[in-house]
Design a protein around this motif. Structure first.
Motif, PDB file in Angstrom:
ATOM      1  N   UNK A   1       0.798  -1.224   0.000  1.00  0.00           N
ATOM      2  CA  UNK A   1       0.000   0.000   0.000  1.00  0.00           C
ATOM      3  C   UNK A   1       0.824   1.264   0.000  1.00  0.00           C
ATOM      4  N   UNK A   2       2.149   1.129   0.131  1.00  0.00           N
ATOM      5  CA  UNK A   2       3.027   2.298   0.114  1.00  0.00           C
ATOM      6  C   UNK A   2       3.732   2.405  -1.228  1.00  0.00           C
ATOM      7  N   UNK A   3       4.241   3.587  -1.510  1.00  0.00           N
ATOM      8  CA  UNK A   3       4.981   3.819  -2.747  1.00  0.00           C
ATOM      9  C   UNK A   3       6.330   4.443  -2.433  1.00  0.00           C
ATOM     10  N   UNK A   4       7.208   4.355  -3.394  1.00  0.00           N
ATOM     11  CA  UNK A   4       8.495   5.044  -3.327  1.00  0.00           C
ATOM     12  C   UNK A   4       8.881   5.417  -4.747  1.00  0.00           C
ATOM     13  N   UNK A   5      10.041   6.044  -4.893  1.00  0.00           N
ATOM     14  CA  UNK A   5      10.501   6.416  -6.223  1.00  0.00           C
ATOM     15  C   UNK A   5      11.553   5.443  -6.734  1.00  0.00           C
ATOM     16  N   UNK A   6      11.583   5.259  -8.044  1.00  0.00           N
ATOM     17  CA  UNK A   6      12.589   4.404  -8.680  1.00  0.00           C
ATOM     18  C   UNK A   6      13.321   5.211  -9.735  1.00  0.00           C
ATOM     19  N   UNK A   7      14.640   5.044  -9.785  1.00  0.00           N
ATOM     20  CA  UNK A   7      15.444   5.690 -10.812  1.00  0.00           C
ATOM     21  C   UNK A   7      15.291   4.906 -12.107  1.00  0.00           C
ATOM     22  N   UNK A   8      14.856   5.601 -13.165  1.00  0.00           N
ATOM     23  CA  UNK A   8      14.621   4.962 -14.458  1.00  0.00           C
ATOM     24  C   UNK A   8      15.629   5.489 -15.468  1.00  0.00           C
ATOM     25  N   UNK A   9      16.262   4.577 -16.171  1.00  0.00           N
ATOM     26  CA  UNK A   9      17.172   4.910 -17.268  1.00  0.00           C
ATOM     27  C   UNK A   9      16.463   4.536 -18.567  1.00  0.00           C
ATOM     28  N   UNK A  10      16.210   5.523 -19.383  1.00  0.00           N
ATOM     29  CA  UNK A  10      15.451   5.345 -20.624  1.00  0.00           C
ATOM     30  C   UNK A  10      16.422   5.487 -21.796  1.00  0.00           C
ATOM     31  N   UNK A  11      16.643   4.427 -22.549  1.00  0.00           N
ATOM     32  CA  UNK A  11      17.612   4.429 -23.647  1.00  0.00           C
ATOM     33  C   UNK A  11      16.870   4.228 -24.962  1.00  0.00           C
ATOM     34  N   UNK A  12      16.951   5.237 -25.830  1.00  0.00           N
ATOM     35  CA  UNK A  12      16.280   5.186 -27.132  1.00  0.00           C
ATOM     36  C   UNK A  12      14.820   4.758 -26.995  1.00  0.00           C
TER      37      UNK A  12
ATOM     38  N   UNK B   1      13.323   3.093 -24.540  1.00  0.00           N
ATOM     39  CA  UNK B   1      13.036   1.894 -23.751  1.00  0.00           C
ATOM     40  C   UNK B   1      13.434   2.128 -22.296  1.00  0.00           C
ATOM     41  N   UNK B   2      12.475   1.929 -21.370  1.00  0.00           N
ATOM     42  CA  UNK B   2      12.710   2.192 -19.957  1.00  0.00           C
ATOM     43  C   UNK B   2      13.262   0.967 -19.240  1.00  0.00           C
ATOM     44  N   UNK B   3      14.187   1.193 -18.308  1.00  0.00           N
ATOM     45  CA  UNK B   3      14.653   0.138 -17.418  1.00  0.00           C
ATOM     46  C   UNK B   3      14.844   0.730 -16.028  1.00  0.00           C
ATOM     47  N   UNK B   4      14.343   0.005 -15.027  1.00  0.00           N
ATOM     48  CA  UNK B   4      14.453   0.465 -13.641  1.00  0.00           C
ATOM     49  C   UNK B   4      15.837   0.134 -13.101  1.00  0.00           C
ATOM     50  N   UNK B   5      16.509   1.137 -12.532  1.00  0.00           N
ATOM     51  CA  UNK B   5      17.864   0.949 -12.022  1.00  0.00           C
ATOM     52  C   UNK B   5      17.846   0.563 -10.555  1.00  0.00           C
TER      53      UNK B   5
END
Length: 437
Positions: free
Chosen positions: A291-302, A304-308
């Motif tokens: 039920x809680x949230x947090x932030x994720x660092x996302x690296x988006x290359x051309x 396409x997103x990937x969570x770091x």
């Protein structure tokens, strides 16, 4: 006859009062043991959470730093310096690639600078140097919006899963993956026309080079012919499985034909659409499953997103810019974008700049200061007020403050995050080694 007197052995025991005293003493001892256990367990949880937080923070910074160092990187034609000639400080001659392709923007990702939209120049009709405003661009973000406006395709700011985290910056940078492409020479050759332009380029992939297949070339991809002096971006078509022919001008795909320059220094042919990387960093709201949230660092290359890594609440950048006079100052993204409301002069441009060279300071970024605020992701109800305090220098905090302190520009509650977590700031100063490409 003697009478024998018999005595019953005395029986010892505890009185009720003695029993109650013993029980009380036992409870006191047990309570002490439990208190020590709980304190030790809580301390251990805090230390474990802090260790994970430190590990995640270092990993996130390391991933960011590796890309920031590559910003504006070309093949091997980066001049990378400041010369002082004739008493005046100026940037070395810029060696931005020459664009001959008509549809450059179609080969890029996360573009927020459309042709002809004020103050950007109209779509060129003649070859031009790769523009400064496409080399790198940052976005200064508050609780509800960013300046300038972020590219299409990124999530909107919000508190729900999948939204972009409020109060966190965005950065788009571009560089050429110089490990791609095909080296010219030997069995891979370039055939010129009589007028010195390129007729075609025949490729025989060497060991370690990619095959010419759907993973490395698709119809419509732009090509880049580069050496250690310059680069040229143009449209081409593939014939006979391994021969790239530049599209004729009358097809509308090229503004001019690429030049078969001689001699070339370590020439290489790249698939520009594939090998020229657009990397965008931003924070996305993710669900922790309870039920809680947090932030994720996302690296988006051309695109396409990937969570770091998770647990990132804030992401901010400051840009060390060297201006035309040689002075270096650290600016926010919006200040770099408009030259601090026009008060900072552009450095000398590459040949054939477009319009008034809008966004010229993005190519003059010499270093980038990155700031991350990490949380422990787990709620710890026994945290004291002092343990929940943290500093985030971007907000101007000179000493640790509580999460809901009024001095904070962005509070965890503004982002939909719980206050009851450990938080720490991580930062790094990165030298852009491809400065002044």
């Amino acid at each position: 006859m003697k009478a024998v007197r018999m005595f019953r052995a005395g029986q010892a025991g505890l009185t009720l009062i003695e029993l109650m005293v013993a029980m009380v003493l036992g409870l006191i001892v047990a309570a002490g043991v439990i208190t020590v256990f709980l304190t030790t367990s809580s301390h251990n949880r805090v230390q474990t959470q802090l260790a994970h937080l430190q590990e995640d923070g270092r990993f996130a910074i390391t991933r960011l730093v590796s890309d920031l160092r590559m910003a504006n990187g070309q093949y091997c034609s980066n001049s990378g310096g400041v010369n002082n000639e004739g008493g005046g400080i100026y940037l070395s001659q810029l060696r931005a690639p020459m664009v001959q392709a008509d549809n450059l923007l179609g080969a890029l990702h996360d573009v927020s600078t459309p042709w002809g939209a004020d103050p950007y120049p109209a779509k060129p009709s003649e070859p031009y140097s790769f523009p400064s405003f496409l080399s790198m661009r940052g976005y200064q973000c508050g609780k509800t919006s960013c300046t300038p406006t972020v590219p299409d395709g990124l999530p909107s700011i919000g508190k729900n899963k999948g939204d972009r985290v409020a109060g966190s910056g965005v950065l788009t940078l571009r560089y050429l993956d110089s490990s791609g492409g095909w080296a010219l020479g030997g069995t891979s050759t370039m055939v010129p026309n009589g007028d010195g332009t390129v007729h075609h380029i025949a490729i025989s992939p060497a060991t370690g080079e990619p095959a010419i297949d759907n993973d490395h070339y698709k119809p419509g991809d732009l090509m880049m012919l580069a050496d250690c002096s310059n680069g040229q971006i143009f449209a081409a078509n593939l014939q006979d499985t391994n021969q790239f022919y530049p599209d004729a001008i009358d097809t509308g795909n090229n503004l001019a034909m690429p030049v078969a320059q001689q001699p070339l220094s370590a020439p290489r042919l790249f698939n520009f659409t594939r090998d020229f990387k657009t990397v965008t960093y931003f924070l996305r709201v993710v669900d922790l499953g309870d039920g809680r949230t947090t932030g994720a660092l996302v690296r988006r290359v051309n695109g396409e997103n990937s969570e770091i890594v998770r647990g990132v609440e804030r992401l901010d950048f400051l840009y060390g810019v060297e201006d035309a006079s040689g002075a270096t100052r650290f600016l926010t993204a919006d200040q770099v974008d408009d030259r601090a409301a026009g008060t900072i002069a552009c450095p000398p441009p590459a040949p054939n700049p477009l319009g008034d060279n809008y966004g010229c300071l993005w190519r003059a970024v010499k270093s980038i200061e990155v700031h991350l605020l990490m949380n422990g992701q787990q709620i710890n109800g026994v945290l004291t007020g002092n343990e929940m305090r943290y500093a985030y220098s971007i907000d101007g905090n000179t000493s640790p403050q509580l999460p809901d302190d009024a001095s904070r520009a962005v509070k965890p509650a503004d982002q939909g995050f719980d206050n009851r977590m450990l938080r720490r700031e991580f930062n790094a100063l990165v030298s852009v080694r491809n400065y002044n490409p």
